[in-house]
Design a protein around this motif. Structure first.
Motif, mmCIF file in Angstrom:
data_model
loop_
_atom_site.group_PDB
_atom_site.id
_atom_site.type_symbol
_atom_site.label_atom_id
_atom_site.label_comp_id
_atom_site.label_asym_id
_atom_site.label_seq_id
_atom_site.Cartn_x
_atom_site.Cartn_y
_atom_site.Cartn_z
ATOM 1 N N GLY A 114 0.802 -1.211 0.000
ATOM 2 C CA GLY A 114 0.000 0.000 0.000
ATOM 3 C C GLY A 114 0.833 1.258 0.000
ATOM 4 N N LEU A 115 2.162 1.109 0.017
ATOM 5 C CA LEU A 115 3.075 2.255 0.019
ATOM 6 C C LEU A 115 3.868 2.279 -1.277
ATOM 7 C CD1 LEU A 115 4.492 2.309 3.655
ATOM 8 C CD2 LEU A 115 3.201 4.124 2.549
ATOM 9 N N GLY A 116 3.378 2.977 -2.251
ATOM 10 C CA GLY A 116 4.056 3.027 -3.539
ATOM 11 C C GLY A 116 5.448 3.619 -3.468
ATOM 12 N N ILE A 117 5.703 4.515 -2.499
ATOM 13 C CA ILE A 117 7.004 5.179 -2.418
ATOM 14 C C ILE A 117 8.128 4.178 -2.199
ATOM 15 C CG2 ILE A 117 6.600 5.647 0.042
ATOM 16 C CD1 ILE A 117 8.442 8.001 -0.146
ATOM 17 N N ALA A 118 7.896 3.172 -1.375
ATOM 18 C CA ALA A 118 8.937 2.184 -1.088
ATOM 19 C C ALA A 118 9.278 1.379 -2.329
ATOM 20 C CB ALA A 118 8.491 1.262 0.037
ATOM 21 N N VAL A 119 8.252 0.991 -3.074
ATOM 22 C CA VAL A 119 8.476 0.238 -4.308
ATOM 23 C C VAL A 119 9.215 1.093 -5.321
ATOM 24 C CG1 VAL A 119 7.347 -1.011 -6.185
ATOM 25 C CG2 VAL A 119 6.398 -1.137 -3.868
ATOM 26 N N ASP A 120 8.823 2.358 -5.436
ATOM 27 C CA ASP A 120 9.457 3.262 -6.392
ATOM 28 C C ASP A 120 10.937 3.475 -6.066
ATOM 29 O OD1 ASP A 120 7.047 3.512 -7.671
ATOM 30 O OD2 ASP A 120 6.504 5.401 -6.691
ATOM 31 N N VAL A 121 11.236 3.684 -4.782
ATOM 32 C CA VAL A 121 12.631 3.901 -4.376
ATOM 33 C C VAL A 121 13.468 2.661 -4.637
ATOM 34 C CG1 VAL A 121 14.149 4.261 -2.382
ATOM 35 C CG2 VAL A 121 12.133 5.705 -2.695
ATOM 36 N N ALA A 122 12.928 1.487 -4.297
ATOM 37 C CA ALA A 122 13.664 0.239 -4.521
ATOM 38 C C ALA A 122 13.979 0.050 -5.999
ATOM 39 C CB ALA A 122 12.851 -0.942 -3.998
#
Length: 452
Positions: free
Chosen positions: A95-103
């Motif tokens: 539910g946290l797109g930011i973590a996926v984007d950073v990875a």
């Protein structure tokens, strides 16, 4: 959560939860399971959820929940914090797109985790199909019992009223939910807090889009089982609650007959009006059944008005057959022999905890995945009754009596069978046990293949 005495070659995994109690608790359990398997872990917590855990009853300022310019990027990048071990893999809340984007930006393998049910994720994945077919947004109250036919596997039983309220308007929430659900099928895999015997049909559809799905739940039972097998002790779960636990309810339960008590809790987020509180209260008292009710501060009428606002029959009935607390140790309560039923908001964690203990449910969903969960509880799994969209004392009274008396044997038989399957899946050779081992080995393989 770094553990001592780990081999230097063990991968370093960063775990990044969504900052709500249910999600943090689920990922803490996953983190401890991975630590038991020998992985090096860092659990990334937000300031506000940390403050909630150490100072119960603080409420979040949602604007500061996550700062996209915080230490996350530095932590996982090659020019990260000097004393911080290099991150080899991220397990991020889906539910946290930011973590996926950073990875993805820094080239670190990312595995997503969802604390919500598989059936909910699959329904959210199908939102674009429902929009294209004209099934969403839902057009009005007269439309609520219309079947939804564009979610594979749910065509014969899922109705408009079984979808979250944000499906009733075409806005950014609906679009973002669909986007996030589809993004959950990207990356190196998807970890789910569920098990094959509970959601196997839905999982088979999901695997047509992403074959690498790890079902490792029920996480709380899985952790309990592995700790027992390794002769270790479970951490004090009260420390993972944002509300202060009142354990006096366990002493009260000790005095009640076996299977005689209805446990009532609507979770840590749901907000009820005073009118709704009183409808539930009258229904519980009028049912004549014993009840243990969790009423968080802020959900009950103001203390200064209690004497004027609470009818004498409610005070009398509660004194005779009830116990009200501000927060309860839910896993222990549901496992207590005096509990015979659970009136719940149908959150995924609460649903799984009830499944594990073989406790039938009455479902009164509030938001998000809960509407879908409640439909599966009643229509698919046969574990209880769905009371969504209703809050009437007569309905509450009838459903309590149906659950505890009229249909008790029917629901107890189904609940006992599912509880047995839940126990089998987390034991050696079970599906969740094997999937966790596979997850650990896959993380180690990533570490080797990337030359870490």
């Amino acid at each position: 959560m770094d553990k001592e005495e780990k081999p230097q070659t063990s991968p370093h995994v960063l775990i990044f939860p969504l900052p709500t109690q249910g999600n943090v608790n689920s990922m803490l359990k996953l983190a401890e399971l991975l630590a038991l398997a020998g992985l090096n872990l860092t659990f990334l917590n937000s300031d506000f959820i940390h403050e909630q855990l150490v100072t119960p009853m603080l409420f979040p300022d949602s604007s500061n929940m996550w700062d996209s310019n915080s230490g996350l990027y530095r932590m996982v990048s090659r020019t990260g914090i000097p004393e911080q071990p290099r991150v080899d893999c991220i397990i991020a809340d889906g539910g946290l797109g930011i973590a996926v984007d950073v990875a993805e930006e820094v080239g670190i393998p990312v595995i997503q985790f969802r604390a919500i049910s598989a059936c909910c994720i699959w329904a959210f994945y199908a939102v674009p199909n429902m929009i294209q077919a004209g099934e969403l947004p839902i057009k009005g109250k007269e439309d609520m019992d219309r079947l939804i036919t564009n979610i594979p596997g749910m065509e014969t039983f899922l109705r408009c009223r079984d979808l979250p309220s944000f499906c009733r308007v075409m806005d950014s929430t609906l679009q973002r939910t669909a986007k996030d659900a589809r993004k959950n099928f990207h990356g190196h895999g998807l970890v789910l807090n569920t098990f094959e015997d509970l959601e196997g049909d839905t999982l088979s559809h999901m695997r047509t889009k992403s074959p690498n799905i790890y079902t490792v739940g029920p996480l709380h039972l899985h952790l309990r089982t592995r700790l027992f097998d390794s002769n270790r002790t479970l951490f004090n779960q009260s420390s993972n609650n944002v509300h202060e636990v009142d354990r006096s309810c366990l002493s009260w339960l000790d005095k009640q007959p076996k299977g005689s008590v209805v446990y009532v809790s609507f979770g840590s987020i749901a907000v009820l009006s005073s009118e709704q509180v009183f409808e539930f209260w009258f229904g519980l008292v009028n049912s004549g059944k014993r009840f243990l009710w969790v009423l968080r501060p802020g959900i009950m009428p103001e203390k200064g008005d209690e004497g004027n606002n609470i009818p004498v029959e409610l005070i009398k009935g509660t004194k005779e057959r009830g116990c009200i607390v501000s927060w309860a140790p839910q896993e222990e309560v549901l496992g207590h022999g005096a509990i015979g039923g659970f009136l719940t908001h149908s959150g995924s964690n609460s649903t799984l905890e009830s499944v594990v203990e073989g406790v039938p449910m009455i479902c009164w969903p509030y938001f998000a995945d809960q509407q879908i969960n409640s439909r599966f509880v009643s229509q698919v799994w046969g574990l209880g009754l769905d009371m969504k969209d209703l809050c009437d004392r007569h309905i509450v009274e009838k459903m309590v009596n149906d659950l505890m008396v009229e249909r008790r044997d029917e629901f107890l038989k189904s609940a006992t069978k599912m509880a047995k399957l839940a126990g089998q899946c987390v034991n050696v050779g079970g599906s969740s046990y094997c999937n966790l081992d596979r997850l650990v080995e896959d993380i180690k393989s990533m570490n080797i293949s990337l030359g870490k």
